[in-house]
Structure formats: C-alpha cells, structure tokens
Design an enzyme around this catalytic site. Structure first.
Site, mmCIF file in Angstrom:
data_model
loop_
_atom_site.group_PDB
_atom_site.id
_atom_site.type_symbol
_atom_site.label_atom_id
_atom_site.label_comp_id
_atom_site.label_asym_id
_atom_site.label_seq_id
_atom_site.Cartn_x
_atom_site.Cartn_y
_atom_site.Cartn_z
ATOM 1 N N THR A 76 0.823 -1.213 0.000
ATOM 2 C CA THR A 76 0.000 0.000 0.000
ATOM 3 C C THR A 76 0.858 1.265 0.000
ATOM 4 O O THR A 76 0.329 2.366 -0.096
ATOM 5 C CB THR A 76 -0.919 0.040 1.254
ATOM 6 O OG1 THR A 76 -0.100 -0.167 2.414
ATOM 7 C CG2 THR A 76 -1.980 -1.030 1.195
ATOM 8 N N TYR A 134 -6.735 -8.224 11.033
ATOM 9 C CA TYR A 134 -5.981 -7.036 11.473
ATOM 10 C C TYR A 134 -5.981 -6.929 12.994
ATOM 11 O O TYR A 134 -4.917 -6.845 13.618
ATOM 12 C CB TYR A 134 -6.612 -5.805 10.828
ATOM 13 C CG TYR A 134 -5.930 -4.493 11.124
ATOM 14 C CD1 TYR A 134 -4.675 -4.205 10.594
ATOM 15 C CD2 TYR A 134 -6.557 -3.515 11.902
ATOM 16 C CE1 TYR A 134 -4.057 -2.983 10.840
ATOM 17 C CE2 TYR A 134 -5.951 -2.298 12.144
ATOM 18 C CZ TYR A 134 -4.701 -2.037 11.614
ATOM 19 O OH TYR A 134 -4.097 -0.824 11.852
HETATM 20 P P1 NAD Z 1 -0.099 2.426 4.953
HETATM 21 O O1 NAD Z 1 -0.856 1.324 4.323
HETATM 22 O O2 NAD Z 1 -0.024 3.717 4.249
HETATM 23 O O3 NAD Z 1 1.382 1.970 5.281
HETATM 24 C C1 NAD Z 1 1.763 0.649 5.577
HETATM 25 C C2 NAD Z 1 3.055 0.353 4.850
HETATM 26 O O4 NAD Z 1 3.470 -0.984 5.145
HETATM 27 C C3 NAD Z 1 2.910 0.434 3.347
HETATM 28 O O5 NAD Z 1 3.984 1.166 2.825
HETATM 29 C C4 NAD Z 1 2.957 -1.013 2.895
HETATM 30 O O6 NAD Z 1 3.420 -1.169 1.583
HETATM 31 C C5 NAD Z 1 3.879 -1.612 3.928
HETATM 32 N N1 NAD Z 1 3.731 -3.069 4.091
HETATM 33 C C6 NAD Z 1 2.579 -3.777 4.239
HETATM 34 N N2 NAD Z 1 2.854 -5.076 4.349
HETATM 35 C C7 NAD Z 1 4.214 -5.219 4.290
HETATM 36 C C8 NAD Z 1 5.103 -6.323 4.321
HETATM 37 N N3 NAD Z 1 4.666 -7.567 4.443
HETATM 38 N N4 NAD Z 1 6.431 -6.091 4.232
HETATM 39 C C9 NAD Z 1 6.893 -4.824 4.079
HETATM 40 N N5 NAD Z 1 6.096 -3.744 4.022
HETATM 41 C C10 NAD Z 1 4.765 -3.932 4.127
HETATM 42 O O7 NAD Z 1 -0.733 2.597 6.408
HETATM 43 P P2 NAD Z 1 -0.448 3.685 7.523
HETATM 44 O O8 NAD Z 1 -1.692 4.412 7.768
HETATM 45 O O9 NAD Z 1 0.779 4.452 7.179
HETATM 46 O O10 NAD Z 1 -0.179 2.757 8.777
HETATM 47 C C11 NAD Z 1 1.128 2.495 9.271
HETATM 48 C C12 NAD Z 1 1.044 1.658 10.529
HETATM 49 O O11 NAD Z 1 0.309 2.357 11.525
HETATM 50 C C13 NAD Z 1 0.367 0.312 10.336
HETATM 51 O O12 NAD Z 1 1.036 -0.657 11.076
HETATM 52 C C14 NAD Z 1 -1.021 0.531 10.903
HETATM 53 O O13 NAD Z 1 -1.561 -0.663 11.402
HETATM 54 C C15 NAD Z 1 -0.752 1.535 12.006
HETATM 55 N N6 NAD Z 1 -1.951 2.341 12.269
HETATM 56 C C16 NAD Z 1 -2.331 3.349 11.444
HETATM 57 C C17 NAD Z 1 -3.492 4.061 11.694
HETATM 58 C C18 NAD Z 1 -3.930 5.180 10.808
HETATM 59 O O14 NAD Z 1 -5.020 5.735 11.045
HETATM 60 N N7 NAD Z 1 -3.180 5.564 9.815
HETATM 61 C C19 NAD Z 1 -4.271 3.737 12.811
HETATM 62 C C20 NAD Z 1 -3.870 2.698 13.616
HETATM 63 C C21 NAD Z 1 -2.695 2.009 13.349
#
Ligand code: NAD
Ligand code: UDP
Ligand code: UDP
Length: 411
Positions: free
Chosen positions: A123, A231
């Site tokens: 993503t 998740y």
């Molecule tokens: P996002 O999807 O933009 O970023 C996630 C990143 O992880 C992406 O760059 C994706 O390519 C990478 N990724 C996914 N699976 C992978 C794998 N197997 N190996 C290597 N890279 C992988 O999401 P975000 O909003 O930036 O979220 C980042 C983190 O924060 C996540 O762990 C998410 O669970 C946590 N989080 C975010 C929110 C929010 O509102 N944005 C809320 C709660 C938790």
C-alpha cells in the site's frame, strides 16, 4: 534550271527547319531536365533538412534526459541537522513508504539520523520518500518483512502492515502473516542486534469497545473470526509477541496504540473515511456514510502522531500508550464538516453498514500526557484543510499526469 534551284533551296530550308526544330526540341528537353534536376536537388535538400531536424530532436531529448538524471542526482534535499557519531542512530522503519511511515522518515532524517526503509509497496509508494532517495543518510530496501531481514540498526519502528479496512480485508492471510511472521522477524532482528523496537499497534485492539473512552488497561471486545479479525487479532498477537520478547529476551519494546490518523500522502484509493469523504466532496460525488452515521471516531493529524511515536521510542515507558486526538465526532457530523470545508454540491448518502464496525472510539490519552508529555497540537479542522489542499493537488496532478520533482510538503 530555275525549277531545280528552287527545289534545292526548298530542301535546304527543310533541313534548316529540321535543324531548328531539333535544336528547339533539345533546348526544351534540357530545360525540362534542368527543372527536374533542380527539383530533385531541392527535394534532396528537404530530406537532408528533415534528417537534420530529426537528429536535433534526438539530441534535445537526450539533453532533457541528461538534465533529468542530473537533476535527480543533484536534487536538493530538505536540510538535515548534523549529528555527531555519538548522537546519530541507525534507524529502521518497516513500512516506511506508507502514509505514516513516510512522515516519520522525514522527521528522523531532518533530525540527522541514518534511516533505512523496508517496504514491499503493498500500500506504500516510492513517491512518498522519493525526495530522500540518493541522500547519504537514507536507504530504501524493497523487502517483504514476512521474510527474514539481516541488517545492523539501533532502533526499529515497526509499521509494516496494511491499515485501511478495505486494504487489510483484501488479503486477510497476508495481513495475518505480516503482523505475525513479520513481527517475529523484526523481533528476531531486534534481539540479534539489541535494538529497541516500537510497534505501531492500533485502537482496533479494543475492537467494538464497551469501555469509553478507551484506556490502555481495557482488554478489548474483538470478534476473532469476523472480517476485521485478520488485522485486530494480528495486532493483538503482535503486542503479545513484543512483551514475550521483552520478558524472555530482555528486549526493549515500545507499543503505540494509534487512533484514526489522517493527512497528506494518504493513498487516493485508500478507502478510509477521511480520504473517501474529501475526494467525494472535491469531485461533487455523493459522500457515502456507512450505516446511519451515528458511529464515532476521533481524528488526529499525522504530524502529531509522528511527535508521539518519537517521544514514545525515546521514553523509558514500556507499556502500551494510546496516541490519538480525543476530539470525538459521529461519522455523519464528520461528513457535514468535510462538505462544508470543501464546498460543492455533494449529497450525503447512506450505504449499508460495515460488519463489526466499532460504534464508538475515543482515546484516553492521560498516559501519553503523563509519560511522554504529549498531546495533539493540530486542531482537526486545520489538519483537514491541509489534507483537502493535498487531495486537490493530487486530483489535478492525476489529470495532468505531471511529474513533480519538488519534495512533497513536509508536515
Ligand atoms: P499504509 O498502508 O499507508 O502503510 C503501511 C506500509 O506498510 C505500506 O507502505 C505497505 O506497503 C507496507 N507493508 C505492508 N505489508 C508489508 C510487508 N509484508 N512487508 C513490508 N512492508 C509492508 O498505512 P499507515 O496508515 O501508514 O499505517 C502504518 C502503521 O500504523 C500500520 O502498522 C497501521 O496498522 C498503524 N496504524 C495506522 C493508523 C492510521 O489511522 N493511519 C491507525 C492505527 C494504526
Ligand atoms: N531473524 C531475522 N533477522 C535477524 C535475526 C532473526 O529476520 O537478524 C528472524 C529469524 O529468521 C527468525 C525470527 O527472526 O525466524 C525469530 O528469531 P529468533 O532468534 O527469536 O528465533 P529463532 O531463530 O531462534 O527461531
Ligand atoms: N466510513 C464511512 N464511509 C466511508 C468510509 C468509512 O461511513 O466511505 C465509516 C466506517 O464505516 C467507520 C468510520 O467511517 O465507521 C471510519 O472508517 P475507516 O475505514 O476510516 O477506519 P476504521 O476506524 O473503521 O478503521
């Protein structure tokens, strides 16, 4: 005799006439040939000209290409602080090409640290961190954290995981593998190099909460086999593994429970409520509220989250900490806010409710305040206005498909 002389004279004249006619014919012929020849030479000039022009075009495009490459090589990076060897850390950010990760990269780079990003681009996008590529303090590895990773680092921010419901539901098995096997690998790496690790956990560990606002002591209310389980349960077991490694291997762990976060660099097709509503409003499309819109969320701006993550990593507090903005809104209220800020003619429409959609969500942030001296600083409306601007630019960019060599806005 006269007659004979007359005939001879006539014959001579005829010969003369013949000679005159032949000369005239040859003259005309040579004139025609000359015309044809000069035309031919003109057309030769023309084709030579075309050839030259095409060569010039080729050269111009080569020069443009070289300018582009040089511009990339000599591109201007945002200013970074100089840190001495003693203060400079080698920091790994898994999922660093994603929305939150890329903002964290910006902050740590500007602070002067050496940052390595690993991402499988599920993503995330290279574009989010393009402005650091080539910088001596920055490294990008295309790597899936489900596979082991052997590098040397001092700190690890473990963010790799899809975060938006449509994304994590798209491939639930991969989501589980990333949060379980991926987290084990990061913990194994942290154990080997004795690095401190911060897990990006989530408010989803509270599920559809029965305690409101949510405090860290609350164990949650999660459906273990529902559509969100890949998740929610993935993050819950990731937390469990962090504390198992802390206990058994003496690892230094930090756990942030992140509440809904928004801002520039959210993916256009991300499917989360903030990006959906803003994009719908900007394009005069219906704003889609799932269910009756009475469910609530609390939204924090991404720069506040980045402050909180860094403060937590560098604190002495090792228990889970909520990071979010306690200002709570129903989804219907939120739709109206976005509509009024964007303007336009969008109608707000109801769509079927999502299964297991948490009905209330709001963080209690007293631990963050007490142990990290952290609370959000950016008002929701100010953050939304910045995000609207970002999506407005993204829409016009995708319409004109222009490449942008300038660093994207640092928040
Ligand atoms: P996002 O999807 O933009 O970023 C996630 C990143 O992880 C992406 O760059 C994706 O390519 C990478 N990724 C996914 N699976 C992978 C794998 N197997 N190996 C290597 N890279 C992988 O999401 P975000 O909003 O930036 O979220 C980042 C983190 O924060 C996540 O762990 C998410 O669970 C946590 N989080 C975010 C929110 C929010 O509102 N944005 C809320 C709660 C938790
Ligand atoms: N691991 C890794 N990088 C490292 C060290 C370990 O990816 O630098 C992985 C390793 O492949 C293992 C996991 O992390 O599967 C857990 O490592 P740990 O040492 O805790 O367990 P073990 O290797 O003893 O099963
Ligand atoms: N939502 C909505 N319309 C949308 C996207 C989401 O009404 O187009 C709702 C969703 O049902 C949930 C809230 O907005 O109640 C937040 O959803 P999001 O996907 O942003 O994150 P969540 O907090 O559910 O992980």
């Amino acid at each position: 005799m006269n007659m004979l002389a007359y005939i001879l004279f006539f014959l001579r004249c005829k010969k003369l006439m013949q000679i005159i006619c032949t000369s005239l014919f040859l003259g005309a012929l040579s004139l025609v040939s000359y015309g044809t020849l000069s035309k031919a030479s003109n057309s030769l000039d023309l084709s030579e000209n075309l050839l030259v022009q095409s060569e010039i075009r080729k050269l111009k495009s080569r020069v443009n290409h070289l300018e582009y490459v040089t511009c990339l090589r000599k591109k201007k990076y945002p200013d970074v602080t100089f840190l001495t060897y003693k203060d400079r850390k080698r920091i790994l950010i898994t999922g660093g090409a994603g929305f939150v990760g890329s903002h964290l990269v910006d902050r740590l780079m500007i602070q002067g640290h050496e940052v390595t990003v690993i991402d499988n681009f599920f993503t995330g996008r290279k574009r989010n961190i393009e402005h650091w590529i080539g910088h001596e303090n920055f490294e990008l590895l295309h790597h899936d954290i489900v596979n082991p990773l052997y590098i040397e680092v001092d700190q690890i921010y473990h963010l790799a995981s899809p975060a938006s419901p449509p994304n994590y539901m798209y491939n639930p098995i991969k989501t589980i593998k990333t949060n379980t096997i991926g987290t084990i690998n990061v913990l194994g790496l942290a154990k080997r190099v004795r690095a401190r690790i911060l897990l990006a956990s989530t408010s989803e560990v509270y599920g559809d909460p029965e305690v409101h606002p949510q405090v860290e002591e609350y164990w949650g209310h999660v459906n273990p086999i529902g559509p969100r389980a890949c998740y929610d349960e993935g993050k819950r077991v990731a937390e469990t593994m962090c504390y198992a490694y802390a206990k058994q291997e003496n690892l230094e762990v930090r756990v942030s429970r992140i509440f809904n976060t928004f801002g520039p660099r959210m993916h256009m097709n991300d499917g989360r409520v903030v990006s959906n509503f803003i994009l719908q409003a900007l394009q005069n499309e219906p704003i889609t509220v799932y269910g009756d819109g009475t469910q609530t969320r609390s939204f924090q701006y991404v720069s506040d989250l980045v402050d909180g993550l860094i403060a937590l990593m560098n604190s002495n507090y090792s228990q889970p900490v909520n990071l979010g903005n306690p200002e709570e809104h129903s989804v219907m209220e939120f739709a109206k806010i976005i509509k009024s800020l964007v303007g336009g003619d969008s109608k707000i429409v109801n769509r079927p409710a999502m299964q297991d959609d948490p009905q209330r969500r709001r963080p209690n942030i007293s631990k963050a305040l007490k142990y990290l001296n952290w609370k959000p600083r950016i008002a929701m409306i100010a953050g939304i206005n910045r995000t609207i601007e970002y999506f407005r630019n993204e829409l016009s960019r995708s319409q004109h498909s222009q490449r942008n060599f300038h660093p994207p806005d640092l928040v």
